[in-house]
Design an enzyme around this catalytic site. Structure first.
Site, mmCIF file in Angstrom:
data_model
loop_
_atom_site.group_PDB
_atom_site.id
_atom_site.type_symbol
_atom_site.label_atom_id
_atom_site.label_comp_id
_atom_site.label_asym_id
_atom_site.label_seq_id
_atom_site.Cartn_x
_atom_site.Cartn_y
_atom_site.Cartn_z
ATOM 1 C CD GLU A 1 70.277 44.546 47.523
ATOM 2 O OE1 GLU A 1 69.578 43.561 47.715
ATOM 3 O OE2 GLU A 1 69.845 45.703 47.567
ATOM 4 C CG HIS B 1 67.112 47.554 43.975
ATOM 5 N ND1 HIS B 1 68.404 47.730 43.543
ATOM 6 C CD2 HIS B 1 67.079 46.337 44.559
ATOM 7 C CE1 HIS B 1 69.100 46.655 43.857
ATOM 8 N NE2 HIS B 1 68.324 45.791 44.476
ATOM 9 C CG HIS C 1 62.816 46.400 44.225
ATOM 10 N ND1 HIS C 1 62.866 45.654 43.068
ATOM 11 C CD2 HIS C 1 63.178 45.575 45.228
ATOM 12 C CE1 HIS C 1 63.245 44.421 43.370
ATOM 13 N NE2 HIS C 1 63.426 44.342 44.668
ATOM 14 C CG HIS C 2 58.104 45.464 47.767
ATOM 15 N ND1 HIS C 2 57.974 44.139 47.414
ATOM 16 C CD2 HIS C 2 57.231 45.674 48.764
ATOM 17 C CE1 HIS C 2 57.052 43.575 48.189
ATOM 18 N NE2 HIS C 2 56.588 44.482 49.020
ATOM 19 N NE ARG D 1 60.143 43.251 49.346
ATOM 20 C CZ ARG D 1 61.204 42.657 48.804
ATOM 21 N NH1 ARG D 1 61.833 41.677 49.435
ATOM 22 N NH2 ARG D 1 61.646 43.051 47.626
ATOM 23 N N GLY E 1 65.618 34.543 47.857
ATOM 24 C CA GLY E 1 65.074 33.336 48.455
ATOM 25 C C GLY E 1 63.933 33.688 49.370
ATOM 26 C CG ASN F 1 56.505 42.779 40.744
ATOM 27 O OD1 ASN F 1 56.677 42.934 39.542
ATOM 28 N ND2 ASN F 1 56.328 43.781 41.588
ATOM 29 N NE ARG G 1 66.979 45.689 48.209
ATOM 30 C CZ ARG G 1 66.166 44.673 47.951
ATOM 31 N NH1 ARG G 1 64.862 44.821 48.080
ATOM 32 N NH2 ARG G 1 66.645 43.509 47.564
ATOM 33 C CB VAL H 1 59.649 34.548 48.652
ATOM 34 C CG1 VAL H 1 59.191 33.131 48.354
ATOM 35 C CG2 VAL H 1 60.227 35.179 47.391
ATOM 36 N NE ARG I 1 74.641 47.690 45.306
ATOM 37 C CZ ARG I 1 73.555 47.835 46.047
ATOM 38 N NH1 ARG I 1 73.595 48.545 47.155
ATOM 39 N NH2 ARG I 1 72.420 47.276 45.683
#
Ligand code: ADP
Length: 707
Positions: A513, A500, A640-641, A680, A308, A301, A537, A686, A516
């Site tokens: 995102e 998401h 998503h996560h 999250r 970032g 993933n 989200r 990251v 939007r």
């Protein structure tokens, strides 16, 4: 997928057609006779302008060659079209073939619509028919060269192209008499999809096998098949008889698996961001590492992360005059996670984030661009200088470093169980393409990612999410959680799964995102807005699920498309609907045109007033939606996560159900729970993998030294 090719390849081919692709063919095939007598693939010889005769051409379809035989009668009209494609998928391409024959006969041209859902077969039929029509029109044709004697190829450099995941893939090969000397694969959308290393890996496999008969990369079959088709087109131009490659494959016998024992200091399971970070750090500390990856490529993933990495008190922030603190980073993360996060873990992440940025600098992966991101009080998200997606950027750099350090990476090798002795974890059992392994190690690090791509696990913990699509990579199936549980590990926040809100459902493609953020709105099937589109989200996803059909449309205009590179991928993948007017767009979406026009008019006024009295939106309102053409993508929430997972302490030791560390077992990244709590925030995935990848490595190195 294995392909069987028909004997007898095309003898003649239009060089111009291959060089410029099917669009060039159109220029000399467009006849537009409108000769419709509704008789399917057999009709009378209507007056036409082709040379009487039979013309047979072949092109590469989904599973192998597709042949089109065109018969032109005495009066110059096409009287019969016979298409064979025995290697096409019976229910898809196979079913489309009679329809295509009928279309061609009816149109008296290769320029037909094709059959939706069978685009590859349709493309091949149109390509072969285009060549046949071209020859029947008296266009110049050239001989395909014939290799000398029993040689495989006529030496030279040849190119071919084919459709991939989101656009064309071009393959250029350099061939000597019997060898594929070099292969170059180009296809922007493919590298965005699975990472350039994966694309290159297929190239390496082809070079190693010296054949187009290689297995598709699992999780990237569309791209792989596109590459192989493009390669086949190039090989055909070099006079290759593709059946010779298929024959060799068919002779292979049944595989016999070996059993092997391997030894190392630290075995790391999963070569995503956390696993590669840990592998590099542990190797730099002098340990012998084995890195297991069940997929044929690294990245997981992590490759998909676009934003970032959050980090506070970094040298980049200081150089750019940005004030931020570790404490504020902790508070923002706790607030974003609805305060159920483990504050100790969050503090470790925040405290070590600046040194993680320094470490990334040191391995050639700098993230100097600092900006705002949702949920952060200060400018804190660090991204690559050139605007590329952080995940693909880091994964490429990590892999370079892994290779530079000579770390042993075992691809296609899936860890199945942890080995234990006297209550300690002492290694891993794994299954590779040719062998079963017992990998004995002083310490083991789990870095297998989350479980977003394991429907049964999702439903076990959240039955309300049954059938929800996921943006997770194919290898993200919760293996690490299952293996850890089997040796007594505790789990935390396991039911905390992030949806998401903007995921296109047919392709599972995430609509960033930024669409939007740059001014798009969401409307329901009734053509009305229903929420402040830039809420978190979870809230926007919940809002969508309350609408008719549990979906929405994201609406934007040409100005927004011009300013956001990501949109090109959505357009080329074919998931956007487009019209010159709002009403035209509404009609295509089966929304009442007057209602949608009114919604847009009202929204544009709110943008002008910088005030949204309906839903209180106050961001992403710099420009209205008024520049035609207008676009829509149908979206719904996607998994998503997975925030929950294996319980760890601040030293990344895995904790058992009694609250004690399990000796020899460490974990980092999405496989763990506790860092992100109930939600999250962007940029923290990251931060989590780099910080805790290093922490897990440091703890494992220390543990090894104590043994
Ligand atoms: P993180 O963000 O935590 O680093 P990723 O999703 O980026 O996680 O990477 C996890 C990696 O682990 C993926 O490349 C995935 O294919 C790999 N993986 C998952 N399960 C196994 C397994 N059983 N054996 C080997 N590799 C695995």
């Amino acid at each position: 997928m294995k392909r069987q090719y028909l004997k007898g390849l095309i003898a003649l081919i239009l060089l111009v057609a291959i060089t410029f692709g099917t669009s060039a063919l159109g220029e000399f095939t467009k006849k537009d006779k409108n000769a419709d007598n509704g008789q399917g693939a057999n009709m009378e010889d209507a007056a036409g302008e082709y040379k009487p005769g039979t013309y047979t051409y072949e092109a590469i379809g989904f599973g192998g060659p597709v042949t089109v035989e065109l018969t032109v009668g005495e009066k110059g009209g096409v009287t019969n079209v016979v298409i064979t494609g025995n290697s096409e998928t019976p229910d898809v391409g196979g079913k489309a073939i009679p329809t295509l024959a009928e279309q061609i006969l009816k149109a008296q041209s290769a320029e037909v619509d094709g059959v939706s859902g069978a685009s590859v077969t349709s493309g091949a039929v149109k390509e072969a028919a285009g060549k046949a029509f071209a020859e029947a029109s008296g266009q110049e044709v050239v001989d395909i060269p014939k290799p000398e004697g029993n040689n495989l190829f006529v030496p030279g450099t040849y190119s071919g192209s084919a459709k991939g995941f989101g656009g064309d893939i071009n393959v250029t090969v350099t061939l000597s008499e019997n060898k594929i000397e070099d292969i170059k694969i180009e296809g922007d959308h493919e590298t965005e999809n699975i990472g350039s290393f994966a694309v290159n890996m297929l190239g390496d496999k082809i070079l190693e096998a010296q054949s187009p008969e290689v297995d598709a990369l699992s999780g990237a079959t569309v791209t792989s098949n596109g590459i192989i088709r493009a390669l086949n087109s190039a090989l055909v131009l070099a006079g290759a008889d593709l059946t010779r490659f298929a024959a060799e494959e068919a002779e292979g016998g049944e595989k016999i698996m070996k059993y092997e024992d391997l030894d190392c200091d630290i075995v790391i399971i999963g070569a995503g961001g956390a696993g590669m970070t840990a592998a590099i750090t542990a190797t730099q500390a002098g340990k012998k590492v084995i890195l297991l990856e069940k997929m044929p490529y690294v990245g997981g993933n992590t490759t998909k992360a676009t934003g970032g990495m959050n980090a506070a008190e970094t040298h980049y922030q200081k150089e750019q005059g940005i004030e931020d603190t570790v404490e504020q980073f902790v508070e923002d993360t706790m607030k974003g996670g609805h305060d159920i996060n483990n504050r100790d873990l969050v503090t470790i992440m925040a405290k070590n984030s600046a040194s993680a940025i320094d470490w990334l600098d040191s391995i050639g992966a700098p993230l100097p661009k600092v900006s705002f991101s949702g949920g952060a009080t200060n400018k804190r998200i660090h991204a690559p200088e050139d605007g590329s997606g952080v995940g693909a950027f880091l994964v490429t750099r990590f892999l370079n470093k892994v290779e530079e350090l000579g770390i042993q990476v075992m691809y296609n090798t899936k860890a199945t169980n942890l080995i234990t002795l006297d209550g300690k974890v002492t290694g891993v059992m794994a299954e590779g393409p040719d062998a079963y392994y017992n990998i004995h190690a002083k310490a083991t690090i789990l870095a297998t990612g989350g479980f977003g791509n394991n429907q049964s696990m999702i439903v076990k913990y959240r039955d309300d999410l049954l059938g929800t699509v996921t943006t997770s990579a194919p290898g993200i199936t919760g293996d690490g959680i299952r293996m850890a549980e089997a040796v007594g590990a505790d789990l935390v926040d396991i039911e905390q799964i992030q949806l998401h809100p903007t995921v296109e459902q047919a392709t599972s493609m995430l609509i960033t995102e930024s669409v939007r953020g740059d001014g798009a709105i969401l409307v329901n099937q009734e053509g009305k807005r229903f929420i402040n589109e830039l809420l978190t989200r979870d809230v926007v996803s919940a809002g969508e699920l309350k609408q008719t059909g549990s979906y929405a449309y994201i609406i934007f205009d040409q100005r927004l498309r011009d300013g956001l590179k990501a949109i090109e991928k959505y357009v080329s993948t074919g998931i956007t609907v487009q019209a010159d007017t709002i009403e035209g767009l509404a009609e295509q979406l089966e929304i009442d045109p007057a209602t949608l026009a009114d919604t847009l008019k009202t929204w544009n006024q709110y943008v002008a007033d910088k005030k949204d009295p309906d839903f209180g939106r106050d961001t992403g309102m710099d420009a209205d939606l008024s520049v035609a053409p207008y676009y829509a993508i149908k979206i719904a929430p996607g998994i998503h996560h997975t925030m929950g997972g294996v319980k760890i302490n601040t030293e990344a030791q895995v904790i058992d159900t009694e609250g004690n560390p399990i000796p020899g077992l460490f974990a980092a990244g999405e496989v763990c729970g506790g860092v992100h709590g109930g939600n999250r925030i962007g940029g923290n995935a990251v931060a989590d993998i780099v910080v805790f990848g290093r922490v897990a490595s440091d703890s494992a190195v220390k543990y090894c030294d104590e043994q």
